[in-house]
Motif scaffolding. Sequence first.
Motif, short mmCIF file in Angstrom:
data_model
loop_
_atom_site.label_atom_id
_atom_site.label_comp_id
_atom_site.label_asym_id
_atom_site.label_seq_id
_atom_site.Cartn_x
_atom_site.Cartn_y
_atom_site.Cartn_z
N HIS A 55 0.95 0.75 8.36
CA HIS A 55 -0.42 1.24 8.13
C HIS A 55 -1.30 0.96 9.36
O HIS A 55 -2.06 1.83 9.79
CB HIS A 55 -1.03 0.56 6.90
CG HIS A 55 -0.68 1.26 5.60
ND1 HIS A 55 -1.00 2.58 5.36
CD2 HIS A 55 -0.05 0.81 4.48
CE1 HIS A 55 -0.59 2.92 4.14
NE2 HIS A 55 0.00 1.87 3.59
N ASP A 60 0.39 6.74 2.24
CA ASP A 60 1.74 6.45 2.70
C ASP A 60 2.41 7.65 3.38
O ASP A 60 2.36 8.77 2.89
CB ASP A 60 2.60 5.97 1.52
CG ASP A 60 2.23 4.56 1.11
OD1 ASP A 60 1.46 3.91 1.85
OD2 ASP A 60 2.71 4.10 0.05
N SER A 64 -5.23 -0.65 0.59
CA SER A 64 -4.40 0.36 -0.06
C SER A 64 -4.27 0.04 -1.54
O SER A 64 -5.00 -0.81 -2.05
CB SER A 64 -3.03 0.39 0.61
OG SER A 64 -2.31 -0.76 0.25
N HIS A 103 5.71 -2.62 5.91
CA HIS A 103 4.85 -1.50 5.48
C HIS A 103 3.40 -1.63 5.98
O HIS A 103 2.79 -0.65 6.40
CB HIS A 103 4.90 -1.42 3.95
CG HIS A 103 4.14 -0.27 3.37
ND1 HIS A 103 4.62 1.02 3.38
CD2 HIS A 103 2.93 -0.20 2.77
CE1 HIS A 103 3.74 1.82 2.81
NE2 HIS A 103 2.70 1.11 2.43
ZN ZN Z 1 0.88 1.93 1.78
#
Ligand code: ZN
Length: 351
Positions: free
Chosen positions: A120, A317, A151, A116
């Motif tokens: 980003h 996201d 985040s 993840h």
């Molecule tokens: Zn995120």
Amino acid sequence: MSQKDVLILAIESSCDETAASVVKNGTIVMSNIISSQIDLHKEYGGVVPEIASRKHIEKINQVVLESLEEAGLELSQMDAIAVTYGPGLVGALLVGVSYAKAIAYASKKPLIGVHHIEGHICANYISEIQGAQSVHIDSTPKPPFACLVVSGGHTHLVHVKDYASYEILGKTRDDAAGEAFDKVARAIGLGYPGGPKIDALSKIGDENAIKFPKAKVNGSKYDFSFSGLKSSVLNYINSCEMKNETFQKEDLAASFQKAVVDVLVEHAMEASKAYGFKELVIAGGVASNSSLRKAFSKACEQEGMAFYCPPPILCTDNAAMIGAAAFHEYQNHNFADWNLNAVPSLKLGER
Ligand code: ZN
Ligand code: KG4
């Protein structure tokens, strides 16, 4: 479409957004569908994992079909299926991973597991979003550079050595930057998610009204800590209440925001100078903060460095960033097998 174009269908479901996107050559977003669950979680003041998983199950098929339709393409035309497999909420990740495995297996396409945070970072390589919300970005960063990923779940200062090659220079010891924004916003009654609300309210506040302490962390000089700052904001509110004094929410929001922004900019610039980077990059939900963007832009200009940040829609996201990251894994023939599983605490650079 040229013969060599690589089309990736990407899926993201690690937290409270069910998202799917078709990305061409890691840089051109042909569709970017995001179904946000924010309204569902709002009344609980944060993400409820069980509700998140259930909602992902309900939405994922529709979101993926919409992303193909908006791109004007069929599943059979994809070169690979990519999915976030960690870090995140295990139940939420499992929905995306199981779905991606099922369609990759049925359509005989290669499967790519994406980290993840890598997603980003790679949002910064996107140069175009097609369709209704069309966006063109003139220039994108080229490794090596430092990327600050900020985040709701992460605060990492990353040395991006090359496409798909990372070294963590610093990270938070406790709360993530976005988490601190959300907790302070809740304390002054702004609701969830708090980051955008504090950002907006700060515009009419005085950032020098209240002096909050700068977090000191022993050991790694690029690490962060936000729990002390959060506590001093809460103490300030409590002591005002005990003394029957009022305070201006906008001044508190702006002063808190300045304390966060100052430390993020300071550490990222120090690391960039020490490593001799020519480019500085930010990513993640908090990277859409207007004050953070302004502060980095100014600091980079002073140091003669180039500054890059994704458009706000690619900071929070989304699956386009997963497609952008997957492109480099595709180039490296880094494919997952059918044992791919959700890894809730996956470390950057691990497979
Ligand atoms: Zn995120
Ligand atoms: O990247 P993201 O969508 O999800 C995670 O991977 O965690 O980030 C969400 C976080 C939330 O904490 C939210 O409050 C914060 O990003 N955020 C902001 C802003 N927009 C979103 N924080 C500060 N200013 C903003 N404008």
